[in-house]
Design a protein around this motif. Structure first.
Motif, short mmCIF file in Angstrom:
data_model
loop_
_atom_site.label_atom_id
_atom_site.label_comp_id
_atom_site.label_asym_id
_atom_site.label_seq_id
_atom_site.Cartn_x
_atom_site.Cartn_y
_atom_site.Cartn_z
N THR A 104 0.48 -0.74 0.15
CA THR A 104 -0.08 -0.07 0.50
C THR A 104 1.02 1.37 -0.09
O THR A 104 0.26 2.70 -0.27
CB THR A 104 -0.52 0.47 1.45
N ASP A 179 0.73 7.05 -0.75
CA ASP A 179 -0.14 5.44 -1.09
C ASP A 179 -0.73 5.33 -2.42
O ASP A 179 -1.09 5.28 -2.94
CB ASP A 179 -1.54 6.49 -0.69
N PHE A 182 -1.50 1.39 -3.32
CA PHE A 182 -2.65 1.42 -3.30
C PHE A 182 -3.54 2.26 -4.52
O PHE A 182 -4.49 1.44 -4.40
CB PHE A 182 -3.33 2.35 -1.84
N THR A 280 -5.29 7.56 4.02
CA THR A 280 -4.84 6.29 3.94
C THR A 280 -3.67 5.82 4.56
O THR A 280 -2.82 5.28 4.71
CB THR A 280 -4.73 6.41 2.43
N ASP A 352 -0.62 2.08 6.48
CA ASP A 352 -2.09 1.95 6.45
C ASP A 352 -3.21 1.57 7.15
O ASP A 352 -4.29 1.72 7.08
CB ASP A 352 -2.29 1.32 4.73
#
Ligand code: 1HN
Length: 369
Positions: A104, A179, A182, A280, A352
């Motif tokens: 992520t 992020d 992700f 996130t 995360d």
């Protein structure tokens, strides 16, 4: 999760819960392949392990090595449109060469030469910077120039225009966290160039966002605060340091406040909601007294740690490393972590956790498994 393995081995061997091999079965499996199908009975073990088996592995990167390569990149690689940033990503050895520290999280060292500018752009991905050494760069976020100095934690929430400029005669390196992995898995990334002209080149000590939002316990009345991302562009080291120092001092006075004996911790938070700074990414600073060993802990979700100051050892699963200023360590999901401070040890951590918590997938276990 290994979903790439071909079912060939099971096809050949049969075994519990598996059909007898033979020409008819082989023909059936060829049919699956032709139609882009995978039967569950060949994959169930990898898809539904009894507990997480992350593909990411524990790994440590030494800051001195990263910095040497970043400096060399500074000599050889220009910064400008196209490449956008002189950022060198940590690639977890378990993730097949992708520039992902964990499934992520992106982590990179970014390097800017004296008087250099990194162009303005924006992306849907959320970003932060953490400064382990140096100063002299301003990151301009939606026209608000934000100074970067050692110990500061800075935010660039998704879809804000941002560029960086080095106003000093010394180069500067820092840690970028985003992020990106992700967003890559989710197919949620958008990117846009910003204006070509150089953004606001003033160099104020405090950003407008801090002048409005960074007064402890006070929020401006009549200003709609951000709920998704913190409106504070920079969390300054003097505040983080004081908060950690006071936790340990209170513990010395016999008062509660520390996370565990000899271990103080603070989480960077959104003053509007009290929640995480980004949707996130969670970010924290930890301080261990010399000689302290943390409880062993594992949790669902992945994180990256960076030593801010001091010396210690970090144990992740069955790997253990000595760590010094700037060194980075990845902790994959559900792998136990223990940190031991040799000297006083300050550590920055990001994870995360907001994603896992919002999906109710979070789990924590204390003690050796
Ligand atoms: C980016 O915009 C930054 O703004 C850093 O400093 C790293 C990695 C991939 C894509 C965009 C920055 C990045 C990035």
């Amino acid at each position: 999760m290994t979903v790439h393995a071909s079912p060939v081995s099971l096809r050949a061997t049969g075994g519990p819960g598996q059909p007898e091999p033979g020409p008819a079965l082989s023909e059936l499996y060829r049919g699956f392949e032709r139609q882009s199908l995978v039967p569950l009975w060949t994959e169930i073990g990898d898809l539904m392990p009894p507990s997480p088996r992350p593909r990411a592995v524990p790994h440590r990167w030494c800051w001195s090595e990263l910095l040497g390569l970043a400096q060399r990149s500074g000599d050889l690689v220009p910064v400008g449109r196209g490449g956008e940033r002189r950022a060198i990503a940590l690639a977890n050895p378990g993730l097949g060469g992708a520039p992902f520290a964990t499934p992520t999280l992106w982590a990179a060292i970014q390097y800017l030469n004296p008087r250099e500018d990194a162009p303005v752009h924006r992306h849907a991905q959320n970003a932060f910077r953490f400064v382990v050494e140096g100063e002299g760069v301003w990151t301009v976020v939606d026209d608000d120039p934000v100074a970067m100095r050692r110990g500061d934690f800075l935010l660039t929430p998704g879809w804000r225009f941002h560029g960086h400029h080095n106003r000093s005669d010394a180069p500067m390196a820092w840690l970028d966290g985003l992020d990106i992995p992700f967003a890559h898995h989710m197919g949620s990334g958008f990117f846009e160039d910003g204006p070509e002209e150089v953004p606001d080149r003033s160099a104020p000590a405090r950003s407008r966002s801090e002048r409005l939002w960074s007064h402890p316990g006070l929020r401006p009345v009549g200003v709609t605060g951000e709920t998704r991302c913190s409106p504070i562009a920079a969390y300054r080291w003097e505040h983080t340091d004081a908060a950690l120092r006071e936790q340990l001092a209170l513990a010395d006075e016999g008062r509660p406040g520390v996370l565990e004996a000899g271990h103080a911790a603070v989480r960077f938070s959104n003053p509007v909601t009290g929640g995480d700074v980004l949707p996130t990414i969670r970010a924290e600073m930890h301080r261990l007294r010399a000689g302290t060993r943390t409880a062993t802990r594992r949790e669902v979700g992945s994180s990256v740690w960076q030593v801010f100051d001091g010396e210690g050892t970090v144990r992740v699963g069955d790997r253990e490393w000595p760590v010094h200023r700037g060194d980075l360590v990845t902790v994959p999901s559900w792998v136990p972590l223990t940190v031991t401070a040799v000297t006083g040890l300050d550590l920055f951590r990001f994870s995360d956790a907001p994603i896992l918590e919002r999906l109710h997938l979070d789990r924590v276990e204390l003690g050796n498994p």
